[in-house]
Every structure is written in structure tokens, then in C-alpha cells.
Scaffold this active site. Structure first.
Site, PDB file in Angstrom:
ATOM      1  CG  ASN A  12      41.431  32.856  39.396  1.00  0.00           C
ATOM      2  OD1 ASN A  12      41.388  31.624  38.930  1.00  0.00           O
ATOM      3  ND2 ASN A  12      41.421  33.799  38.270  1.00  0.00           N
ATOM      4  CE  LYS A  14      44.898  34.928  38.175  1.00  0.00           C
ATOM      5  NZ  LYS A  14      45.622  36.180  37.758  1.00  0.00           N
ATOM      6  CG  HIS A  96      40.283  36.397  35.070  1.00  0.00           C
ATOM      7  ND1 HIS A  96      41.354  36.743  34.592  1.00  0.00           N
ATOM      8  CD2 HIS A  96      40.232  36.554  36.489  1.00  0.00           C
ATOM      9  CE1 HIS A  96      42.271  37.189  35.673  1.00  0.00           C
ATOM     10  NE2 HIS A  96      41.693  37.047  36.631  1.00  0.00           N
ATOM     11  CD  GLU A 166      39.956  40.028  38.656  1.00  0.00           C
ATOM     12  OE1 GLU A 166      40.549  39.353  39.536  1.00  0.00           O
ATOM     13  OE2 GLU A 166      39.815  39.650  37.596  1.00  0.00           O
TER      14      GLU A 166
END
Length: 249
Positions: A12, A14, A96, A166
């Protein structure tokens, strides 16, 4: 990890990178050995999905970091699964913790996005996880089960879903859940799937870990029986991502 579950490593990126340094990173990834029994997916910023798909070797899939719950319309700033597919990406990351906590996305909205993305043919990396105060209050299970239920209620075909655990307290903080902490939650999540979906789905669904995964921590995490891969943040922008891809080797 059961042999039937193909090891899955997601990067990821981001909101990081520009064409020049992402191009260099892509060059490193293209030159890297990706084990046949490992699936690798990179999630660039939306503006670079097309760029990443054109430059990345076909052995590495591309994901979007988010999408909206409908196909088209007056939703300024949003992108739809259809657009993501049109750019050559085949996955999307949904739920997320940064979407939940920075942008205020609710469980309900994330569930709707999951349903629409799957209906449109994208694979979904669905993220769940507890905050530090929730872990300290002893309600990790309650929180992640509630989040998982909303996702599960919106999934018809689990073959296109990867569940990413996560712990929010471990994202970008340098704190990693110990391999034992990760395994404990992954095992409980698999148990939840078994009780609430089916034994077959529990056995076949990949549950990956995210939260300050590095080249140094990945091997021991990967050795846990219920850790089926990783969703990697910061380290996915560095050459050590190649080490993480090879964590099972």
C-alpha cells in the site's frame, strides 16, 4: 498456512511517490524474483494506477486504495470500481484504518463498497483492526468481529476476498504486533468465519497481517499457521519489499 492458501503480499503506497521514484521502485520490483506460490499486489495512489499498470511486470497485480459504492454519478473526487478496472487494476483496498479514522468511513459504508466492488468483478482486500485503547480495554475480539460481520454480510463469493488484520496501534508507528499476537487474532478470525460463514470459507480465505511489517519482522510473522501474507505500508516503497515478498522462502 494451509497449502491451499496462496501467500499474498500487498504493498500500500498510500499518498506517496512521484513518477520518477515510483518508476525506480517499479524497476526494482520487476527485476525481483517473485515466488510462484506468492501473489503480489501493489496499490499506488489513484493518479498513478494507469502508470503503475503500464510499467509493472504482469506478475504483479495492481490495486486501488479506495473506491465508491456506485458506478457513476455526481460524486466529486470519487472513483468507481469500473474506472479502476478500466485502468487495468484488478483489486481494491477497502476499510483501511486511515479511511475509517482520518476520513470517517463507517462500517456500513465500507460494507456497501465491498458489495459493489465485488459485483463489478474486483478483488477486495478488506481491512479490519482495533485501536490501542480497544486492545487495552480487552475488546479486540468484539471490535474485529463486528467489522468482519459487516464485510461478511456483503460478500457472496469469498474467493475474491482477502481479509487484512491491521491493528491500528501498529500502523506506521514502528510497533508491530508480536507473531503470537497476530496469530492469536488471525486464528480467532478464522474461527469466526467457520462459525458464521462456513468451514470451507474459513479454510480457503487468506487472512493477512498489516502494521509496521518490515524485512526484519516478516519471516517470523509469515511462519505463523494463520498468517497468510501481509499488507505492507512504508516498507513497500523500499527495496526491502522484495524481502517481504520472499518471506515464506
Amino acid at each position: 498456512m494451509a497449502p491451499s492458501r496462496k501467500f499474498f503480499v500487498g504493498g500500500n503506497w498510500k499518498m506517496n511517490g512521484r513518477k520518477q521514484n515510483l518508476g525506480e521502485l517499479i524497476g526494482t520490483l520487476n527485476a525481483a524474483k517473485v515466488p510462484a506460490d506468492t501473489e503480489v499486489v501493489c496499490a499506488p495512489p489513484t493518479a498513478y494506477i494507469d502508470f503503475a499498470r503500464q510499467k509493472l511486470d504482469p506478475k504483479i497485480a495492481v490495486a486501488a486504495q479506495n473506491c465508491y459504492k456506485v458506478t457513476n454519478g455526481a460524486f466529486t473526487g470519487e472513483i468507481s470500481p469500473g474506472m479502476i478496472k478500466d485502468c487495468g487494476a484488478t483489486w481494491v483496498v477497502l476499510g483501511h484504518s486511515e479511511r475509517r479514522h482520518v476520513f470517517g468511513e463507517s462500517d456500513e459504508l465500507i460494507g456497501q463498497k465491498v458489495a459493489h466492488a465485488l459485483a463489478e468483478g474486483l478483488g477486495v482486500i478488506a481491512c479490519i483492526g482495533e485501536k490501542l485503547d480497544e486492545r487495552e480495554a480487552g475488546i479486540t475480539e468484539k471490535v474485529v468481529f463486528e467489522q468482519t460481520k459487516v464485510i461478511a454480510d456483503n460478500v457472496k463469493d469469498w474467493s475474491k476476498v482477502v481479509l487484512a488484520y491491521e491493528p491500528v496501534w501498529a500502523i506506521g508507528t514502528g510497533k508491530t504486533a508480536t507473531p503470537q499476537q497476530a496469530q492469536e487474532v488471525h486464528e480467532k478470525l478464522r474461527g469466526w468465519l467457520k462459525s458464521n460463514v462456513s468451514e470451507a470459507v474459513a479454510q480457503s480465505t487468506r487472512i493477512i497481517y498489516g502494521g509496521s511489517v518490515t524485512g526484519a519482522t516478516c519471516k517470523e510473522l509469515a511462519s505463523q499457521p494463520d498468517v497468510d501474507g501481509f499488507l505492507v505500508g512504508g516498507a513497500s516503497l523500499k527495496p526491502e519489499f522484495v524481502d517481504i515478498i520472499n518471506a515464506k522462502q
